[in-house]
Design an enzyme around this catalytic site. Structure first.
Site, PDB file in Angstrom:
ATOM      1  N   THR A 187     -10.486   7.411   3.535  1.00 22.59           N
ATOM      2  CA  THR A 187     -11.584   7.277   4.492  1.00 22.59           C
ATOM      3  C   THR A 187     -11.449   8.245   5.662  1.00 22.59           C
ATOM      4  O   THR A 187     -12.352   8.360   6.483  1.00 22.59           O
ATOM      5  CB  THR A 187     -11.688   5.830   5.011  1.00 22.59           C
ATOM      6  OG1 THR A 187     -10.408   5.386   5.469  1.00 22.59           O
ATOM      7  CG2 THR A 187     -12.185   4.903   3.923  1.00 22.59           C
ATOM      8  N   ASP A 189       0.834  -1.197   0.000  1.00 19.50           N
ATOM      9  CA  ASP A 189       0.000   0.000   0.000  1.00 19.50           C
ATOM     10  C   ASP A 189       0.872   1.252   0.000  1.00 19.50           C
ATOM     11  O   ASP A 189       1.069   1.891   1.031  1.00 19.50           O
ATOM     12  CB  ASP A 189      -0.901  -0.047   1.240  1.00 19.50           C
ATOM     13  CG  ASP A 189      -1.788   1.175   1.397  1.00 19.50           C
ATOM     14  OD1 ASP A 189      -2.105   1.802   0.367  1.00 19.50           O
ATOM     15  OD2 ASP A 189      -2.165   1.491   2.542  1.00 19.50           O
ATOM     16  N   LEU A 190       1.398   1.617  -1.183  1.00 20.23           N
ATOM     17  CA  LEU A 190       2.284   2.775  -1.292  1.00 20.23           C
ATOM     18  C   LEU A 190       1.610   3.986  -1.932  1.00 20.23           C
ATOM     19  O   LEU A 190       2.178   5.071  -1.942  1.00 20.23           O
ATOM     20  CB  LEU A 190       3.543   2.399  -2.081  1.00 20.23           C
ATOM     21  CG  LEU A 190       4.389   1.273  -1.467  1.00 20.23           C
ATOM     22  CD1 LEU A 190       5.643   1.038  -2.299  1.00 20.23           C
ATOM     23  CD2 LEU A 190       4.754   1.575  -0.018  1.00 20.23           C
ATOM     24  N   GLN A 232     -10.187   7.833  11.330  1.00 18.54           N
ATOM     25  CA  GLN A 232     -11.069   7.538  10.217  1.00 18.54           C
ATOM     26  C   GLN A 232     -12.412   8.226  10.430  1.00 18.54           C
ATOM     27  O   GLN A 232     -12.855   8.422  11.568  1.00 18.54           O
ATOM     28  CB  GLN A 232     -11.297   6.022  10.100  1.00 18.54           C
ATOM     29  CG  GLN A 232     -10.015   5.210  10.006  1.00 18.54           C
ATOM     30  CD  GLN A 232      -9.414   5.225   8.619  1.00 18.54           C
ATOM     31  OE1 GLN A 232      -9.786   6.040   7.787  1.00 18.54           O
ATOM     32  NE2 GLN A 232      -8.477   4.345   8.360  1.00 18.54           N
ATOM     33  N   ASP A 288       2.410  10.333  -9.147  1.00 16.94           N
ATOM     34  CA  ASP A 288       3.466  11.126  -9.768  1.00 16.94           C
ATOM     35  C   ASP A 288       3.168  11.200 -11.256  1.00 16.94           C
ATOM     36  O   ASP A 288       2.097  10.767 -11.700  1.00 16.94           O
ATOM     37  CB  ASP A 288       4.835  10.488  -9.489  1.00 16.94           C
ATOM     38  CG  ASP A 288       5.965  11.518  -9.394  1.00 16.94           C
ATOM     39  OD1 ASP A 288       6.047  12.370 -10.300  1.00 16.94           O
ATOM     40  OD2 ASP A 288       6.746  11.464  -8.441  1.00 16.94           O
TER      41      ASP A 288
END
Length: 236
Positions: free
Chosen positions: A121, A58-59, A192, A63
């Site tokens: 979220t 999850d990066l 969240q 760009d």
């Protein structure tokens, strides 16, 4: 790719992550985010795959298209099962990301699934309108990003549970709806805003759920995971 709840390994080091995983006897679906990846690098993904776990890397890349495409070409060699980008980067960037993954996936291996983050979220509708200057509802923004991601041939999106059904209606049931912000009924929302329980997530159309502190901060993480897994599976 497993359909079990994805556990967010939001730890400061590999040692902390491995210590957390030790009591679990089964293979899991785990998420490696920026905190852990930037401390440990590719080795954390290799090790988790050696241990038999599915990995969501999850990066949230965002760009110019060329840079994201080249980055995905390199990430494809790590063996992660799921990766992501920000939909706000645009269709050309998402297409480049998908093409980079395909080019970088070793011969004989399966290309990682790729999804796009819509709205975080932790973002409220008021925040989106005031800070991003997007003059619409958060539902409309999220569904628009989902449709853009599908047009760019991605496999799905990250969204909140509240938008999952609308995305399924717009993009089809096979289009992934990966939803963070999962809490038990008595749990804290923390940072969240758009949250739901595992049972509600399944009922409302999530294809996968991401669970962090409800498991990692629990007194008995294995028991917490089993509770969440049961709630998820019972409502299938």
């Amino acid at each position: 790719m497993k359909n079990s709840p994805i556990i967010a390994l939001d730890f400061a080091s590999a040692g902390d992550a491995y210590k957390f995983l030790t009591p679990f006897e089964q293979s899991l679906f785990v998420k490696v985010g920026m905190e852990l990846y930037l401390q440990e690098g590719p080795s954390i993904v290799y090790k988790l795959k050696e241990m038999g776990h599915d990995v969501f890397l999850d990066l949230k890349l965002h760009d110019i298209p060329h840079t994201v495409g080249q980055a995905m070409r390199g990430l494809a060699r790590l063996g992660a099962d799921l990766v992501n980008v920000h939909a706000a980067g645009g269709a050309a960037m998402m297409i480049a990301a998908r093409e980079g993954l395909e080019a970088g996936t070793p011969t004989g291996s399966t290309r990682p699934s790729i999804i796009a983050v819509t709205q975080l979220t932790s973002t409220s509708e008021a925040q989106m309108q005031q800070e991003q200057l997007i003059p619409t509802t958060i539902d409309a923004s999220v569904v628009h990003y989902a449709e853009l991601a599908k047009t760019a041939t991605l496999d799905g999106v990250v969204c909140s549970v509240l938008e999952a059904k609308k995305i399924a209606d717009a993009c089809g049931q096979e289009f992934l709806r990966v939803t963070p912000g999962i809490r038990l009924a008595e749990g804290e929302a923390h940072d969240q805003i758009r949250v739901a329980t595992p049972a509600n997530a399944r009922i409302l159309g999530s294809s996968h759920i991401v669970v962090g502190r409800a498991i990692t901060n629990a007194e008995n993480p294995v028991q917490a995971y089993e509770t969440i897994l049961k709630m998820w599976e019972e409502n299938a």
